[in-house]
Design a protein around this motif. Structure first.
Motif, short mmCIF file in Angstrom:
data_model
loop_
_atom_site.label_atom_id
_atom_site.label_comp_id
_atom_site.label_asym_id
_atom_site.label_seq_id
_atom_site.Cartn_x
_atom_site.Cartn_y
_atom_site.Cartn_z
N ARG A 66 0.83 -1.21 0.00
CA ARG A 66 0.00 0.00 0.00
C ARG A 66 0.87 1.27 0.00
O ARG A 66 0.53 2.25 -0.65
CB ARG A 66 -0.92 -0.01 1.21
N ALA A 67 1.98 1.24 0.71
CA ALA A 67 2.85 2.41 0.79
C ALA A 67 3.44 2.75 -0.58
O ALA A 67 3.72 3.92 -0.86
CB ALA A 67 3.96 2.19 1.82
N LEU A 68 3.63 1.76 -1.43
CA LEU A 68 4.13 2.04 -2.79
C LEU A 68 3.19 2.98 -3.53
O LEU A 68 3.63 3.86 -4.27
CB LEU A 68 4.30 0.74 -3.57
N ALA A 69 1.89 2.82 -3.32
CA ALA A 69 0.91 3.68 -3.99
C ALA A 69 0.97 5.11 -3.48
O ALA A 69 0.54 6.04 -4.15
CB ALA A 69 -0.49 3.11 -3.81
N TRP A 70 1.48 5.32 -2.28
CA TRP A 70 1.54 6.65 -1.69
C TRP A 70 2.69 7.48 -2.24
O TRP A 70 2.81 8.65 -1.93
CB TRP A 70 1.64 6.56 -0.17
N ARG A 71 3.54 6.88 -3.04
CA ARG A 71 4.64 7.64 -3.65
C ARG A 71 4.10 8.81 -4.45
O ARG A 71 4.69 9.88 -4.48
CB ARG A 71 5.50 6.73 -4.52
N SER A 72 2.94 8.60 -5.10
CA SER A 72 2.35 9.68 -5.89
C SER A 72 1.86 10.82 -4.99
O SER A 72 1.58 11.91 -5.48
CB SER A 72 1.19 9.15 -6.74
N LEU A 73 1.76 10.57 -3.69
CA LEU A 73 1.36 11.60 -2.73
C LEU A 73 2.56 12.24 -2.05
O LEU A 73 2.42 12.98 -1.08
CB LEU A 73 0.44 10.99 -1.67
N GLY A 74 3.76 11.90 -2.53
CA GLY A 74 4.97 12.49 -1.97
C GLY A 74 5.58 11.71 -0.83
O GLY A 74 6.55 12.16 -0.22
N VAL A 75 5.05 10.53 -0.53
CA VAL A 75 5.62 9.70 0.54
C VAL A 75 6.82 8.94 -0.03
O VAL A 75 6.70 8.26 -1.04
CB VAL A 75 4.57 8.71 1.10
N THR A 76 7.96 9.10 0.61
CA THR A 76 9.17 8.41 0.17
C THR A 76 9.58 7.37 1.20
O THR A 76 9.05 7.35 2.32
CB THR A 76 10.34 9.40 -0.02
N SER A 77 10.53 6.54 0.86
CA SER A 77 11.02 5.55 1.82
C SER A 77 11.62 6.22 3.05
O SER A 77 11.63 5.64 4.13
CB SER A 77 12.02 4.60 1.15
N ASP A 78 12.10 7.44 2.90
CA ASP A 78 12.64 8.17 4.06
C ASP A 78 11.55 8.53 5.06
O ASP A 78 11.84 8.79 6.23
CB ASP A 78 13.34 9.46 3.61
N ASP A 79 10.29 8.57 4.63
CA ASP A 79 9.18 8.89 5.51
C ASP A 79 8.68 7.68 6.30
O ASP A 79 7.86 7.82 7.20
CB ASP A 79 8.00 9.45 4.70
#
Length: 183
Positions: free
Chosen positions: A33-46
């Motif tokens: 699910r977190a992979l889909a949040w990349r488009s929302l600006g969520v990075t692995s650093d978050d």
């Protein structure tokens, strides 16, 4: 997408030999699910995680290089505790008696991860504003959730709270998404 389809770099927390099958399933679904949040600006650093007594997954919501909120999910095999980490460090357990903390009991690890990820996504999508006041010899800023006005953090050139400033001189939207929300 199953565990085999996620790359090691896509996992929120490593799936080493210490993880139970339930933990592996939970971490894998949350990572998917977190992979889909990349488009929302969520990075692995978050994305932060630990698994000392139980799996703790945290997501920092940031703007302008500052962490404004830390969303947190505690997975306890047959339930999840979901809420905002007030310490932003996982220094204390989430208070299950707090009405703002959600406890989901019963369900498969994937179902629990889905409930947790749905909550996180709703929270990621909440707009955030920065309210600014500039007065004689000072600058004061507050970041708030736009939909409720809830204070997230503040800063002041003289480190003063300044509760009675009136309306802000300027309001800047620092996070906003115009996408259809799930759940």
């Amino acid at each position: 997408m199953n565990q085999a389809e996620l790359g090691e770099e896509d996992l929120w927390l490593a799936l080493d030999e210490r993880r139970t099958d339930a933990e592996r399933a939970f971490i894998t679904e949350m990572s998917r699910r977190a992979l889909a949040w990349r488009s929302l600006g969520v990075t692995s650093d978050d994305l932060l995680g630990t698994a000392e007594q139980f799996v703790v997954l945290m997501l920092d919501v940031s703007a302008d290089g500052n962490v404004l909120r830390t969303l947190r999910v505690d997975f306890h095999e047959s339930r999840v505790v979901i809420g905002e980490d007030e310490t932003k460090q996982a220094a204390t357990d989430l208070d299950e008696e707090n009405p703002r903390v959600l406890v989901v009991k019963d369900g498969s690890p994937v179902a629990l991860a889905t409930a947790a990820a749905d909550w996180m996504e709703r929270e990621i999508l909440r707009p955030i504003e920065r309210h600014e006041w500039v007065g004689e010899g000072f600058c004061h800023q507050r970041c708030v959730l736009s939909d409720t006005g809830e204070l997230l953090c503040w800063s002041d050139s003289h480190n003063q709270k300044r509760p009675d400033l009136g309306p802000p001189a300027r309001t800047v939207t620092v996070r906003s998404y115009h996408v259809k929300r799930r759940g």
